[in-house]
Scaffold this motif. Structure first.
Motif: not given
Length: 635
Positions: A97, A99, A102-103, A120-121, A123
């Motif tokens: 997890g 930045n 993410s995605n 993602n995003g 957490g």
């Protein structure tokens, strides 16, 4: 299970693992998770290698679950550690997890098949739900019911679940400080980190092309309650924490930020701490910002006020999606801060599409007429940003880092390879010497009296180091050649801790700078330069060479080394202050004797690249610390 975090800097003190702290606090607030799981935070300093981390975590065996807080500087290391983990515990769960991932699940799973889940995003809630699923016996290939993550199903296909809404009530995340999720003290009972990291809010209303900010860009700013923040500050005050770093995108944007600063000051009145606030200040300076600054000045609360300009060039601002931001109306603000006698620095980014060498250097020197401390960062392409998505549109050519997973820009439509290489030379010296305030008084004297711009002086130093035969210059050339954080950190530490730094700087001044000066100005400018060297932080690390041991005095609860009876040929502090104010001071020789005070404990600050902290350790006269109060002697 383990929560693993690693800072970017190699420092004597740890960097606080705040992200892991939030995850643990949220997870252990669930009674079932707390009863069934032992959650340990494994926090590592920057600079330690993979073997060190593997031995530290796996000597006694591997946990059932290992979760990594991933950023660009530790992405590859954590990928390697995930592979090691699976060799020891093939059935264990690996969670990524943060930045940088993410995605980005398709790329993560392709590069590091040992990773099972990417969050993602935001957490905290997703992580708690994931742990509940584990306890329910859910297979890690069948996590469709958990929103906010990506995983690989039984057919090795990447599945991304529904987007999880952001957390509206931030107080629903338990405080990792107040509930004990983070260990705050060492075995001796001292605060164990270099600074205390806090969030007062989350979110950013802007959509700058270079920034992701945890997926919270272009969104409503959500705040923690002042009651919660007050309790956290109370704890830090009792622990004697000197500096609070507010990890907000735009501190000062909310009315409640004034209440936070007021609470900090009230806490200091009770306990003597905290003493300083560092943060990313609001890009647009509203009346709330001015209220906060006035309050901090009145109370003597220290901070470095940031102008996050990034560029002064209209073409680059347009591509950056910042053209309409009032942050670029900066001249009146810098004049106001100077009139108030407050420290201020600016941030610029080199390499933005639309920028040229000429436009950047013109902007740099224009900005330097208002403030000498300018942080210049090379533009990095980060996942999920507009620049990354539009590489082709801007003609961007980039390369992945050797020791990190950032994309470094090499060229684009308005910047050639050669121009970028030339600018990297300038940026290195701008960061080492100007950003970190090694020479903080000389700039205004050289500009006002000798007509030399800040960029001219920096290039003089860099070019001289490249040509001269000297062991110290050899070391600095090798540091510059590394083109990354490691080399930068080595050079900064050298400037503040190695006796060779003073020798090589003096030699540069005599051989390269002095010939450019009118002979009548040499005695004064030489003394300003000597004052810069005298006021570098006092360093007594384990690797410190034999040096004068300075006595210690206590000023309003803080310990300072004191260099007494420093004799100057001119009133350098007075002359420099007058030049900054646009006045024409008397430059005639006049013997000036003063004591210089250096805050104790610089060892962590001067061995990192954190310029916001190092300035608090610079030597200064007593009146620069506190007015009309004599120190208690402790020597």
């Amino acid at each position: 299970m383990y929560l693993v975090q690693q800072g970017v800097w190699e420092m004597p003190l740890e960097s606080m693992p705040l992200a892991a702290g939030y995850l643990k606090a949220m997870a252990t607030a669930d009674d079932r998770v707390k009863r069934a799981m032992s959650i340990e935070i494994r926090n590592f300093r920057g600079g330690v290698n993979n073997a060190y981390m593997a031995n530290a975590m796996f000597t006694q065996g591997a946990p059932d679950i290992i979760a990594f807080s991933v950023l660009g500087w530790n992405y590859d290391s954590f990928g390697a550690l995930a592979e090691t983990f699976k060799q020891i515990n093939p059935d264990g769960w690996v969670i990524f997890g943060g930045n940088h991932v993410s995605n980005q699940a398709e790329r993560v799973f392709r590069m590091y098949p040992a990773v099972d889940v990417v969050i993602n995003g935001e957490g905290e809630v997703t992580f708690r739900e994931l742990l509940r699923a584990y306890l329910d016996g859910v297979n890690k290939r069948d996590l469709a019911a958990v929103a906010g993550l990506s995983y690989r199903n039984a057919g090795a296909e990447t599945v991304t679940t529904a987007v999880r809404p952001r957390i509206d009530d931030l107080d629903s995340i338990p405080s990792p400080f107040l509930n004990g999720a983070l260990d705050l003290t060492d075995a001796a009972g001292r605060f164990r980190y270099d600074v205390a990291l806090m969030e007062t809010n989350r979110g950013c209303p802007y959509k700058c092309a270079f920034c992701y900010w945890g997926g919270a860009t272009g969104q409503k700013v959500r705040a923690f309650s002042i009651e919660r923040l007050r309790a956290e500050l109370e704890l830090f005050g009792k622990l004697g924490v000197h500096t609070i770093v507010a990890c907000d995108a735009n501190f000062g944007i909310l009315p409640g930020d004034y209440d936070f600063v007021k609470t900090m000051i009230q806490t200091r009145e009770r306990y003597g701490f905290p003493r300083a606030l560092e943060t990313s200040w609001a890009k647009n300076k509203s009346e709330n910002f001015y209220r906060i600054v006035r309050l901090m000045k009145q109370a003597g609360m220290k901070s470095s006020f940031t102008l996050a300009l990034q560029t002064l060039h209209d073409g680059a601002l347009g591509a950056m999606r910042r053209r309409n931001m009032k942050v670029n109306e900066w001249e009146d603000l810098t004049a106001w801060l100077a009139d108030e006698g407050l420290d201020c620095y600016a941030e610029l980014i080199w390499g933005a599409p639309g920028e040229t060498v000429e436009s950047f250097m013109t902007g740099y020197d224009k900005l330097a007429t208002r403030m000498s401390r300018i942080a210049v960062y090379p533009l990095l392409l980060l996942p999920n940003t507009d620049y990354m998505d539009k590489k082709d549109q801007f003609g961007i050519t980039s390369v992945r880092g050797d020791d990190d997973d950032f994309e470094y820009i090499l060229a684009h439509d308005t910047m050639t390879f050669t121009e970028n290489q030339q600018m990297q030379h300038f940026i290195f010296w701008a960061r080492v010497v100007a950003e970190n305030a090694v020479l903080r008084h000389s700039w205004v004297a050289l500009r006002r009296l000798a007509g030399l711009s800040q960029s001219q002086v920096l290039l003089s130093l860099g070019d001289w180091v490249n040509e001269v035969q000297d062991p110290a210059a050899d070391f600095l050339r090798q540091a510059e050649a590394k083109l990354g954080t490691d080399g930068l950190g080595e050079a900064i530490k050298f400037m503040f801790t190695d006796p060779g730094a003073e020798r090589v700087l003096n030699r540069w001044w005599e051989e390269s700078l002095r010939p450019r000066l009118a002979e009548s100005l040499v005695p004064l400018l030489r003394e300003v330069f000597r004052y810069d060297l005298l006021t570098r932080p006092a360093y007594y690390g384990d690797d410190a060479a034999d040096q004068e041991v300075l006595p210690v005095a206590v000023v309003e609860g803080d310990e300072y080394y004191v260099r007494r009876d420093v004799s100057l040929t001119h009133d350098i502090p007075g002359i420099v202050a007058a030049l900054h104010a646009g006045q024409d001071p008397d430059l005639s020789p006049s013997r000036h004797v003063l004591d210089l005070y250096y805050r104790v404990g610089s060892e962590s600050a001067v061995t990192s690249t954190n310029h916001e902290i190092v300035v608090h350790y610079m030597g200064r006269p007593l009146e620069g610390i506190v007015k009309e109060k004599a120190p208690e002697r402790a020597d």
